[in-house]
Motif scaffolding. Sequence first.
Motif, PDB file in Angstrom:
ATOM      1  N   LEU A   1      46.750  45.119  50.122  1.00 62.75           N
ATOM      2  CA  LEU A   1      46.179  43.792  50.343  1.00 62.75           C
ATOM      3  C   LEU A   1      46.748  43.081  51.569  1.00 62.75           C
ATOM      4  N   ALA A   2      47.900  43.533  52.055  1.00 57.31           N
ATOM      5  CA  ALA A   2      48.546  42.893  53.196  1.00 57.31           C
ATOM      6  C   ALA A   2      49.167  43.945  54.094  1.00 57.31           C
ATOM      7  N   ASP A   3      49.350  43.552  55.351  1.00 57.31           N
ATOM      8  CA  ASP A   3      50.024  44.398  56.328  1.00 57.31           C
ATOM      9  C   ASP A   3      51.157  43.594  56.948  1.00 57.31           C
ATOM     10  N   GLN A   4      52.247  44.276  57.242  1.00 56.00           N
ATOM     11  CA  GLN A   4      53.362  43.624  57.923  1.00 56.00           C
ATOM     12  C   GLN A   4      54.191  44.690  58.622  1.00 56.00           C
ATOM     13  N   PRO A   5      54.201  44.644  59.950  1.00 60.34           N
ATOM     14  CA  PRO A   5      55.092  45.576  60.645  1.00 60.34           C
ATOM     15  C   PRO A   5      56.539  45.216  60.314  1.00 60.34           C
ATOM     16  N   TYR A   6      57.441  46.113  60.530  1.00 56.75           N
ATOM     17  CA  TYR A   6      58.850  45.898  60.207  1.00 56.75           C
ATOM     18  C   TYR A   6      59.322  44.555  60.753  1.00 56.75           C
ATOM     19  N   TYR A   7      59.683  43.660  59.862  1.00 57.82           N
ATOM     20  CA  TYR A   7      60.131  42.300  60.189  1.00 57.82           C
ATOM     21  C   TYR A   7      59.136  41.500  61.031  1.00 57.82           C
ATOM     22  N   GLY A   8      57.866  41.842  60.957  1.00 56.00           N
ATOM     23  CA  GLY A   8      56.857  41.115  61.719  1.00 56.00           C
ATOM     24  C   GLY A   8      56.130  40.094  60.853  1.00 56.00           C
ATOM     25  N   ASP A   9      55.113  39.508  61.428  1.00 50.79           N
ATOM     26  CA  ASP A   9      54.310  38.530  60.701  1.00 50.79           C
ATOM     27  C   ASP A   9      53.284  39.245  59.821  1.00 50.79           C
ATOM     28  N   ILE A  10      52.727  38.498  58.884  1.00 50.95           N
ATOM     29  CA  ILE A  10      51.892  39.074  57.830  1.00 50.95           C
ATOM     30  C   ILE A  10      50.415  38.831  58.107  1.00 50.95           C
ATOM     31  N   THR A  11      49.621  39.878  57.994  1.00 45.10           N
ATOM     32  CA  THR A  11      48.172  39.764  58.027  1.00 45.10           C
ATOM     33  C   THR A  11      47.638  40.316  56.706  1.00 45.10           C
ATOM     34  N   LEU A  12      46.386  40.026  56.437  1.00 48.81           N
ATOM     35  CA  LEU A  12      45.750  40.522  55.217  1.00 48.81           C
ATOM     36  C   LEU A  12      44.798  41.658  55.557  1.00 48.81           C
ATOM     37  N   THR A  13      44.618  42.555  54.618  1.00 43.85           N
ATOM     38  CA  THR A  13      43.569  43.570  54.756  1.00 43.85           C
ATOM     39  C   THR A  13      42.255  42.887  54.384  1.00 43.85           C
ATOM     40  N   ASP A  14      41.141  43.578  54.603  1.00 42.48           N
ATOM     41  CA  ASP A  14      39.845  43.005  54.226  1.00 42.48           C
ATOM     42  C   ASP A  14      39.837  42.631  52.739  1.00 42.48           C
ATOM     43  N   GLU A  15      40.357  43.544  51.926  1.00 48.25           N
ATOM     44  CA  GLU A  15      40.387  43.310  50.477  1.00 48.25           C
ATOM     45  C   GLU A  15      41.318  42.145  50.124  1.00 48.25           C
ATOM     46  N   GLY A  16      42.468  42.059  50.785  1.00 48.11           N
ATOM     47  CA  GLY A  16      43.406  40.968  50.539  1.00 48.11           C
ATOM     48  C   GLY A  16      42.833  39.622  50.931  1.00 48.11           C
ATOM     49  N   TYR A  17      42.125  39.594  52.079  1.00 47.42           N
ATOM     50  CA  TYR A  17      41.510  38.342  52.525  1.00 47.42           C
ATOM     51  C   TYR A  17      40.409  37.910  51.553  1.00 47.42           C
ATOM     52  N   ALA A  18      39.597  38.859  51.111  1.00 42.15           N
ATOM     53  CA  ALA A  18      38.522  38.538  50.165  1.00 42.15           C
ATOM     54  C   ALA A  18      39.101  38.002  48.856  1.00 42.15           C
ATOM     55  N   TYR A  19      40.152  38.626  48.366  1.00 44.94           N
ATOM     56  CA  TYR A  19      40.768  38.189  47.100  1.00 44.94           C
ATOM     57  C   TYR A  19      41.394  36.802  47.275  1.00 44.94           C
ATOM     58  N   GLY A  20      42.175  36.617  48.325  1.00 52.70           N
ATOM     59  CA  GLY A  20      42.814  35.321  48.565  1.00 52.70           C
ATOM     60  C   GLY A  20      41.806  34.207  48.764  1.00 52.70           C
ATOM     61  N   SER A  21      40.714  34.512  49.474  1.00 53.45           N
ATOM     62  CA  SER A  21      39.663  33.516  49.700  1.00 53.45           C
ATOM     63  C   SER A  21      38.975  33.145  48.394  1.00 53.45           C
ATOM     64  N   SER A  22      38.770  34.122  47.520  1.00 50.49           N
ATOM     65  CA  SER A  22      38.113  33.824  46.246  1.00 50.49           C
ATOM     66  C   SER A  22      38.992  32.939  45.363  1.00 50.49           C
ATOM     67  N   VAL A  23      40.310  33.160  45.388  1.00 51.36           N
ATOM     68  CA  VAL A  23      41.221  32.303  44.620  1.00 51.36           C
ATOM     69  C   VAL A  23      41.176  30.879  45.187  1.00 51.36           C
ATOM     70  N   LEU A  24      41.187  30.765  46.509  1.00 56.25           N
ATOM     71  CA  LEU A  24      41.135  29.449  47.144  1.00 56.25           C
ATOM     72  C   LEU A  24      39.807  28.748  46.845  1.00 56.25           C
ATOM     73  N   ASP A  25      38.701  29.490  46.877  1.00 58.28           N
ATOM     74  CA  ASP A  25      37.398  28.904  46.551  1.00 58.28           C
ATOM     75  C   ASP A  25      37.368  28.386  45.116  1.00 58.28           C
ATOM     76  N   LYS A  26      37.913  29.164  44.192  1.00 57.20           N
ATOM     77  CA  LYS A  26      37.995  28.713  42.794  1.00 57.20           C
ATOM     78  C   LYS A  26      38.790  27.420  42.716  1.00 57.20           C
ATOM     79  N   HIS A  27      39.923  27.391  43.411  1.00 57.60           N
ATOM     80  CA  HIS A  27      40.790  26.219  43.391  1.00 57.60           C
ATOM     81  C   HIS A  27      40.031  24.979  43.880  1.00 57.60           C
ATOM     82  N   HIS A  28      39.350  25.111  45.015  1.00 55.74           N
ATOM     83  CA  HIS A  28      38.619  23.976  45.576  1.00 55.74           C
ATOM     84  C   HIS A  28      37.532  23.486  44.626  1.00 55.74           C
TER      85      HIS A  28
END
Length: 126
Positions: A54-81
């Motif tokens: 669900l997420a990617d992070q190079p060694y000690y780097g910043d965090i990005t989301l995979t397509d699946e991680g972004y979709a899941y996180g967005s759906s949780v945020l949409d529910k919240h709103h």
Amino acid sequence: MEKMSKSHEDYLEAIVMLGGTTEASVRSVDIATKLGVSKASVNKAVTALKEKGLADQPYYGDITLTDEGYAYGSSVLDKHHMLFTFLTKALGIPSEQAEEEACLMEHAISDESFEKWSSYIKKLNL
């Protein structure tokens, strides 16, 4: 996708709220500040999210989301709103209380129940 723990959903939601996508990265320190947790807790959670694809992070780097991680996180945020809007506008619950309760409810409601509830709410034009 199978339901995740409340904690992991909170991390994905926070990353999306901070502007994280498959392209835009966020810093673990910003996630820690947003969620009120230690940087070590963020690192542990991100490791679990990486293991789930669900997420990617190079060694000690910043965090990005995979397509699946972004979709899941967005759906949780949409529910919240949507829950927050319903609690405040339809029921008149004060914002601070509605914020806390929307956060609890977003994790408890199944996707199937949320879809039915969402359809009903859209008919109310809140």
